[in-house]
Write an enzyme that holds these catalytic residues in place. Structure first.
Site, PDB file in Angstrom:
ATOM      1  CG  PHE A   1      -6.820   1.619   3.489  1.00 22.68           C
ATOM      2  CD1 PHE A   1      -6.638   1.238   2.125  1.00 22.68           C
ATOM      3  CD2 PHE A   1      -6.252   2.576   4.148  1.00 22.68           C
ATOM      4  CE1 PHE A   1      -5.822   2.064   1.551  1.00 22.68           C
ATOM      5  CE2 PHE A   1      -5.450   3.433   3.241  1.00 22.68           C
ATOM      6  CZ  PHE A   1      -4.916   3.017   2.055  1.00 22.68           C
TER       7      PHE A   1
ATOM      8  CE  LYS B   1      -9.924   0.896  14.338  1.00 23.89           C
ATOM      9  NZ  LYS B   1     -10.106   1.438  13.120  1.00 23.89           N
TER      10      LYS B   1
ATOM     11  CB  SER C   1      -0.181   7.377   8.757  1.00 25.37           C
ATOM     12  OG  SER C   1      -0.860   7.952   9.776  1.00 25.37           O
TER      13      SER C   1
ATOM     14  CB  CYS D   1       3.857  -0.030   4.199  1.00 23.86           C
ATOM     15  SG  CYS D   1       4.158  -1.694   4.606  1.00 23.86           S
TER      16      CYS D   1
END
Length: 498
Positions: A149, A173, A226, A281
């Site tokens: 996201f 996706k 993650s 990140c």
């Protein structure tokens, strides 16, 4: 109210699974729309379209494929404001930050225009008596990307650009939290001349992820998210015989040496720690000042800067950062701050009570600053992914280096110093994939590769740069000899070229 389905076979199609999720507008907490969550059958339909379209695209020469990307760049530039607005409204980051998100994706597309060069093989004439050897790079077929996201433009373009340029068909996706930009990118690719079926968007959740991992016609998968999910995707994908690259969590340190330019270091920490509400990140989430004097001075300067951060709606051009992506994310971040206090860290700036006037239902979190954090604390060990900066004091350079090396994550790291010897030693010895010297967010440019070490990355090849073309292609080596009157007879030993 917007309804997002999927983009399959060159057009938007409605979802048929009967399952949907809400898409929020984080700045005011309102529901912006709904997104369809694909079934296994819908994913299979996208793969079938991709598989049918891919051979003709692979047969298109690399230069013509590059021209489609060139046209896409032109269309994306015209749609820049539109894309940034969609991105800011669905993610929460400011419009200026959204444009940066788009730009870093565009830079990879620019690099991919060099696909003809990247697809070249090698040739050796006369490798043996009358024998020539040459290699070819060929596309894998249908490949997929599962993207997060926090960068709904950049990461899809990092994945799709090299895959498409190399002659593959691509299934994206994206995150179900902010699907608007990926859907619009698909339309721009089609308008640029990309054949229908080469770029497909399948919105969904774990059901569609598992369908991607298990589908026999998907040959490679790239993922960013993650670490627990990265490990899951890497394990399941590899066990199904797929080529997989997964990029996971991070806990990025910035070491501040006693000789560092303190003004520069504080500016760097404020931008890299709190930009995009810490939902990067590559965000700096741990400051490591070396020596008590350095630490005291750093914290003294950071406190007023964190307290004065301007938080606002995504459309506020003067805001430093906007809301976080969902209410659940907000509560999780607040929970980590609560935990840090319980663990004994000193909360110097507390942003938990922040509320935006006129946007009381938005998902806002004020900047938080912890001091005297220790390596045994969960707020140090785990990725918070919010506007929370932890100061971990190191008595000397060796301890600062050791903190970076001992952490389970190894995505990005930085050192701020005027000492070239210290910087060179740090760059050589630190066990982290991307290193900044007086650069707080060392994201490489598109013609280098992006990737972390340790539990931040799974797989042998990184994102963008030359590694991306290696990941999305397979090498075929041909050893060739034409009849020339040579009569060797049958041989029962391994052939040599001596």
């Amino acid at each position: 109210m917007i309804t997002y389905g999927h983009f399959i076979g060159g057009k938007r199609v409605a979802g048929t699974s009967g399952r949907t999720a809400e898409v929020f507008q984080p700045m005011d907490g309102s529901v912006r729309g709904t997104v369809a969550l694909a079934s296994k059958a819908e994913l299979a339909a996208a793969v079938a379209n991709a598989k049918a379209a891919q051979p003709a695209w692979a047969a298109t020469n690399p230069q013509r494929r590059a021209r489609v990307l060139m046209k896409f760049l032109e269309l994306a530039a015209k749609a820049n404001d539109e894309l940034a607005d969609i991105l800011a409204r669905e993610h929460g980051k400011t419009v200026a930050d959204a444009k940066g998100d788009i730009q870093r994706g565009i830079e990879v597309i620019e690099y991919c225009i060099g696909a003809p060069q990247m697809m070249k093989g090698e040739y050796t004439e006369g490798a043996g008596p009358g024998i020539d050897i040459y290699s070819m790079r060929q596309p894998l077929g249908v490949v997929a990307g599962i993207t997060p996201f926090n960068f709904p433009a950049m990461i899809p373009l990092w994945k799709a650009g090299p895959a498409i340029a190399a002659g593959n068909a691509f299934i994206l996706k994206p995150s179900e939290r902010d699907p608007g930009v990926p859907m619009r990118l698909a339309e721009l690719f089609l308008e640029a001349g990309l054949p229908a079926g080469i770029f497909n968007v399948v919105n969904g959740d774990k059901e569609s992820v598992d369908a991607i991992l298990d589908h026999p016609d998907i040959k490679a998968i790239g993922f960013v998210g993650s670490t627990p999910i990265a490990e899951y995707i890497y394990g399941r994908g590899c066990s199904n015989g797929k080529r997989v690259q997964c990029f996971g969590g991070a806990k990025n340190h910035m070491v501040i040496m006693p000789d560092a330019d303190m003004d520069q270091a504080v500016d760097a920490l404020i931008g890299a720690g709190y930009g995009s509400a810490g939902e990067r990140c590559m965000a700096i989430s741990v400051a490591v000042p070396v020596g008590q004097k350095t630490a005291d001075e750093l914290v003294r300067r950071l406190i007023p800067r964190v307290e004065s951060l301007k938080i606002g709606p995504s459309t506020d051009s003067s805001a430093d950062f906007g809301p976080v992506v969902t209410k659940a994310a907000l509560e999780r971040i607040k929970g980590y701050v609560d935990l840090g206090v319980q663990e004994g860290a000193k909360l110097k700036v507390d942003g938990r009570g922040f509320s935006m006037q006129g946007y009381e239902n938005g998902f806002y979190m004020g900047g938080c600053l912890f001091d005297e954090v220790t390596p045994d604390m969960r707020i140090y060990k785990e990725e918070i992914f919010g506007p929370v900066l932890s100061v971990v004091r190191a008595k000397d350079y060796e301890e600062g280096l050791r903190l970076c090396n001992d952490h389970e994550y190894g995505n990005g790291v930085a050192i701020f110093t005027r000492d070239g010897d210290a910087a060179r030693d740090f760059a050589a010895k630190v066990e982290v994939g991307m290193v900044g010297v007086n650069v707080p967010i060392p994201v490489p440019l598109a013609y280098y590769t992006f990737g972390g070490w340790k539990r931040s990355s799974f797989g042998d090849l990184n994102q963008h740069g030359p590694d991306a073309f290696r990941f999305y292609t397979k090498t075929k080596t041909v050893t060739s000899r034409w009849p020339s009157g040579i009569k060797d007879g049958a041989s029962f030993v391994i052939p040599t070229m001596g």
